[in-house]
Design a protein around this motif. Structure first.
Motif, PDB file in Angstrom:
ATOM      1  N   LEU A  31     -24.157 -15.924  -8.517  1.00  0.00           N
ATOM      2  CA  LEU A  31     -23.451 -15.588  -7.277  1.00  0.00           C
ATOM      3  C   LEU A  31     -24.427 -15.073  -6.228  1.00  0.00           C
ATOM      4  CD1 LEU A  31     -20.826 -15.156  -5.659  1.00  0.00           C
ATOM      5  CD2 LEU A  31     -20.648 -12.894  -6.736  1.00  0.00           C
ATOM      6  N   ASN A  32     -25.386 -14.263  -6.658  1.00  0.00           N
ATOM      7  CA  ASN A  32     -26.388 -13.726  -5.734  1.00  0.00           C
ATOM      8  C   ASN A  32     -27.276 -14.828  -5.176  1.00  0.00           C
ATOM      9  OD1 ASN A  32     -26.900 -10.433  -5.639  1.00  0.00           O
ATOM     10  ND2 ASN A  32     -25.610 -11.116  -7.322  1.00  0.00           N
ATOM     11  N   PHE A  33     -27.626 -15.812  -5.999  1.00  0.00           N
ATOM     12  CA  PHE A  33     -28.418 -16.948  -5.516  1.00  0.00           C
ATOM     13  C   PHE A  33     -27.629 -17.710  -4.454  1.00  0.00           C
ATOM     14  CE2 PHE A  33     -31.438 -16.397  -8.942  1.00  0.00           C
ATOM     15  CZ  PHE A  33     -32.597 -17.008  -8.485  1.00  0.00           C
ATOM     16  N   VAL A  54     -33.615 -20.524  -2.255  1.00  0.00           N
ATOM     17  CA  VAL A  54     -34.081 -20.125  -3.581  1.00  0.00           C
ATOM     18  C   VAL A  54     -33.307 -20.889  -4.650  1.00  0.00           C
ATOM     19  CG1 VAL A  54     -34.902 -17.830  -2.967  1.00  0.00           C
ATOM     20  CG2 VAL A  54     -32.494 -18.150  -3.500  1.00  0.00           C
ATOM     21  N   LYS A  55     -33.942 -21.069  -5.784  1.00  0.00           N
ATOM     22  CA  LYS A  55     -33.333 -21.831  -6.878  1.00  0.00           C
ATOM     23  C   LYS A  55     -33.556 -21.111  -8.195  1.00  0.00           C
ATOM     24  CE  LYS A  55     -33.236 -26.446  -8.985  1.00  0.00           C
ATOM     25  NZ  LYS A  55     -33.830 -27.799  -8.966  1.00  0.00           N
ATOM     26  N   MET A  56     -32.522 -21.029  -8.997  1.00  0.00           N
ATOM     27  CA  MET A  56     -32.648 -20.390 -10.308  1.00  0.00           C
ATOM     28  C   MET A  56     -33.565 -21.216 -11.207  1.00  0.00           C
ATOM     29  SD  MET A  56     -28.812 -19.036 -11.306  1.00  0.00           S
ATOM     30  CE  MET A  56     -29.385 -18.368 -12.882  1.00  0.00           C
ATOM     31  N   VAL A  62     -34.565 -13.666 -17.313  1.00  0.00           N
ATOM     32  CA  VAL A  62     -33.696 -12.961 -16.377  1.00  0.00           C
ATOM     33  C   VAL A  62     -34.550 -12.235 -15.343  1.00  0.00           C
ATOM     34  CG1 VAL A  62     -32.032 -11.076 -16.158  1.00  0.00           C
ATOM     35  CG2 VAL A  62     -31.823 -12.709 -18.043  1.00  0.00           C
ATOM     36  N   ARG A  63     -35.640 -11.622 -15.809  1.00  0.00           N
ATOM     37  CA  ARG A  63     -36.539 -10.880 -14.914  1.00  0.00           C
ATOM     38  C   ARG A  63     -37.142 -11.798 -13.851  1.00  0.00           C
ATOM     39  NH1 ARG A  63     -40.284  -8.526 -18.536  1.00  0.00           N
ATOM     40  NH2 ARG A  63     -38.686  -6.914 -18.783  1.00  0.00           N
ATOM     41  N   GLU A  64     -37.573 -12.988 -14.256  1.00  0.00           N
ATOM     42  CA  GLU A  64     -38.174 -13.925 -13.296  1.00  0.00           C
ATOM     43  C   GLU A  64     -37.167 -14.326 -12.221  1.00  0.00           C
ATOM     44  OE1 GLU A  64     -41.366 -16.005 -16.407  1.00  0.00           O
ATOM     45  OE2 GLU A  64     -39.428 -16.950 -15.984  1.00  0.00           O
ATOM     46  N   ASN A  65     -35.939 -14.544 -12.615  1.00  0.00           N
ATOM     47  CA  ASN A  65     -34.910 -14.919 -11.647  1.00  0.00           C
ATOM     48  C   ASN A  65     -34.537 -13.754 -10.746  1.00  0.00           C
ATOM     49  OD1 ASN A  65     -33.825 -17.851 -12.034  1.00  0.00           O
ATOM     50  ND2 ASN A  65     -34.173 -17.103 -14.105  1.00  0.00           N
ATOM     51  N   CYS A  66     -34.523 -12.556 -11.300  1.00  0.00           N
ATOM     52  CA  CYS A  66     -34.291 -11.375 -10.463  1.00  0.00           C
ATOM     53  C   CYS A  66     -35.417 -11.216  -9.449  1.00  0.00           C
ATOM     54  CB  CYS A  66     -34.191 -10.116 -11.335  1.00  0.00           C
ATOM     55  SG  CYS A  66     -32.628  -9.968 -12.238  1.00  0.00           S
ATOM     56  N   ASP A  67     -36.648 -11.498  -9.881  1.00  0.00           N
ATOM     57  CA  ASP A  67     -37.797 -11.404  -8.977  1.00  0.00           C
ATOM     58  C   ASP A  67     -37.697 -12.419  -7.841  1.00  0.00           C
ATOM     59  OD1 ASP A  67     -38.896  -9.317 -10.383  1.00  0.00           O
ATOM     60  OD2 ASP A  67     -40.334 -10.542 -11.499  1.00  0.00           O
ATOM     61  N   ILE A  68     -37.187 -13.626  -8.146  1.00  0.00           N
ATOM     62  CA  ILE A  68     -36.998 -14.648  -7.117  1.00  0.00           C
ATOM     63  C   ILE A  68     -36.018 -14.150  -6.061  1.00  0.00           C
ATOM     64  CG2 ILE A  68     -36.050 -16.954  -6.645  1.00  0.00           C
ATOM     65  CD1 ILE A  68     -37.059 -17.797  -9.442  1.00  0.00           C
ATOM     66  N   LEU A  69     -34.914 -13.565  -6.527  1.00  0.00           N
ATOM     67  CA  LEU A  69     -33.914 -13.026  -5.603  1.00  0.00           C
ATOM     68  C   LEU A  69     -34.463 -11.871  -4.784  1.00  0.00           C
ATOM     69  CD1 LEU A  69     -30.615 -13.071  -7.695  1.00  0.00           C
ATOM     70  CD2 LEU A  69     -30.986 -14.185  -5.489  1.00  0.00           C
ATOM     71  N   LEU A  70     -35.180 -10.970  -5.459  1.00  0.00           N
ATOM     72  CA  LEU A  70     -35.743  -9.811  -4.770  1.00  0.00           C
ATOM     73  C   LEU A  70     -36.708 -10.247  -3.670  1.00  0.00           C
ATOM     74  CD1 LEU A  70     -36.357  -7.390  -7.777  1.00  0.00           C
ATOM     75  CD2 LEU A  70     -34.846  -6.975  -5.833  1.00  0.00           C
ATOM     76  N   ALA A  71     -37.534 -11.248  -3.971  1.00  0.00           N
ATOM     77  CA  ALA A  71     -38.494 -11.742  -2.982  1.00  0.00           C
ATOM     78  C   ALA A  71     -37.771 -12.352  -1.780  1.00  0.00           C
ATOM     79  CB  ALA A  71     -39.421 -12.774  -3.625  1.00  0.00           C
ATOM     80  N   VAL A 151     -30.247  -2.762  -8.020  1.00  0.00           N
ATOM     81  CA  VAL A 151     -29.680  -3.204  -9.297  1.00  0.00           C
ATOM     82  C   VAL A 151     -30.492  -4.363  -9.867  1.00  0.00           C
ATOM     83  CG1 VAL A 151     -27.623  -4.058 -10.471  1.00  0.00           C
ATOM     84  CG2 VAL A 151     -27.383  -2.442  -8.594  1.00  0.00           C
ATOM     85  N   LEU A 152     -30.908  -5.289  -9.010  1.00  0.00           N
ATOM     86  CA  LEU A 152     -31.740  -6.408  -9.478  1.00  0.00           C
ATOM     87  C   LEU A 152     -33.037  -5.895 -10.100  1.00  0.00           C
ATOM     88  CD1 LEU A 152     -31.285  -8.973  -6.565  1.00  0.00           C
ATOM     89  CD2 LEU A 152     -30.688  -9.365  -8.964  1.00  0.00           C
ATOM     90  N   ALA A 153     -33.649  -4.902  -9.463  1.00  0.00           N
ATOM     91  CA  ALA A 153     -34.884  -4.322  -9.999  1.00  0.00           C
ATOM     92  C   ALA A 153     -34.625  -3.669 -11.354  1.00  0.00           C
ATOM     93  CB  ALA A 153     -35.452  -3.304  -9.009  1.00  0.00           C
TER      94      ALA A 153
END
Length: 221
Positions: A31-33, A54-56, A62-71, A151-153
């Motif tokens: 949903l965040n993506f 951005v793409k999952m 999970v951490r890598e995808n959270c990092d993509i969102l955070l960036a 929360v993502l972090a």
């Protein structure tokens, strides 16, 4: 049935709960993506930004995808803050204060922005100015963005964050396979506790992030 299930008959139920909570977490990330990409598309269209969608990574952790969102969220915040910095340098202090005063009507803020729009990239046009008011100058959106990144972090830093595989069941299989044996019951309970806490915090944050952004986008022409 494994010996573990015979000795600990509640373990299959625990596994199912881990699977359900893990999938809820993945659904929130998806949903965040989607929300972030909707926001990026609108910013590129109306404010002439050049942000990349951005793409999952379905094979990533999970951490890598959270990092993509955070960036991605940080890139959006950085650009908005850069525009805000230009506004601060081009406006009288009292006018700049009015922009960030939630009690000031949007019409007043629009008049202020029109006076400096030609000096600030990204604010050309009524739509862009209105978008900036609702997005960057809104206390609600600022709070939602900050909450989402926090929360993502937290998810990325968790033990669950290291689990690879965003596809249904893949990540769960890795969790379960790593904790089989006599200590499975305690390990499953620990994973349930960790996932429950993450989901209980991330699910409402994701919904609020989506709601806040969609509310703004729905008003765009």
């Amino acid at each position: 049935m494994s010996w573990s299930d015979i000795l600990y008959p509640d373990n299959p139920v625990r596994r199912e709960r881990v699977a359900r909570l893990h999938q809820e977490l993945i659904n929130c990330i998806e949903l965040n993506f989607d929300t972030t990409n909707e926001l990026i598309e609108a910013l590129n269209t109306h404010c002439q930004f050049k942000l990349h969608p951005v793409k999952m990574n379905m094979n990533g952790t999970v951490r890598e995808n959270c990092d993509i969102l955070l960036a991605a969220i940080k890139s959006i915040q950085d650009i908005l803050q850069a525009i805000d910095a230009k506004l601060k340098s081009n406006l009288e202090p009292d006018l700049y204060r009015k922009l960030h005063d939630f009690q000031e009507p949007d019409a007043t803020k629009m008049r202020i922005l029109r006076n400096v729009a030609t000096f600030v990239s990204g604010l050309a046009g009524t739509v862009a100015m209105g978008f900036f008011i609702k997005l960057a100058l809104s206390q609600v959106v600022s709070r939602v963005l900050s909450q989402t990144t926090m929360v993502l972090a937290k998810i990325g830093a968790s033990v669950i964050g290291a689990v690879a595989g965003m596809l249904l069941g893949v990540g769960v299989d890795l969790i379960i396979s790593a904790i089989l044996g006599a200590i499975e019951r305690d390990q499953l309970e620990a994973k349930i506790q960790e996932l429950s806490e993450l989901v209980s915090e991330f699910k409402p944050a994701s919904k609020e992030y989506n709601k806040a952004i969609m509310k703004i986008l729905c008003k765009l022409p």
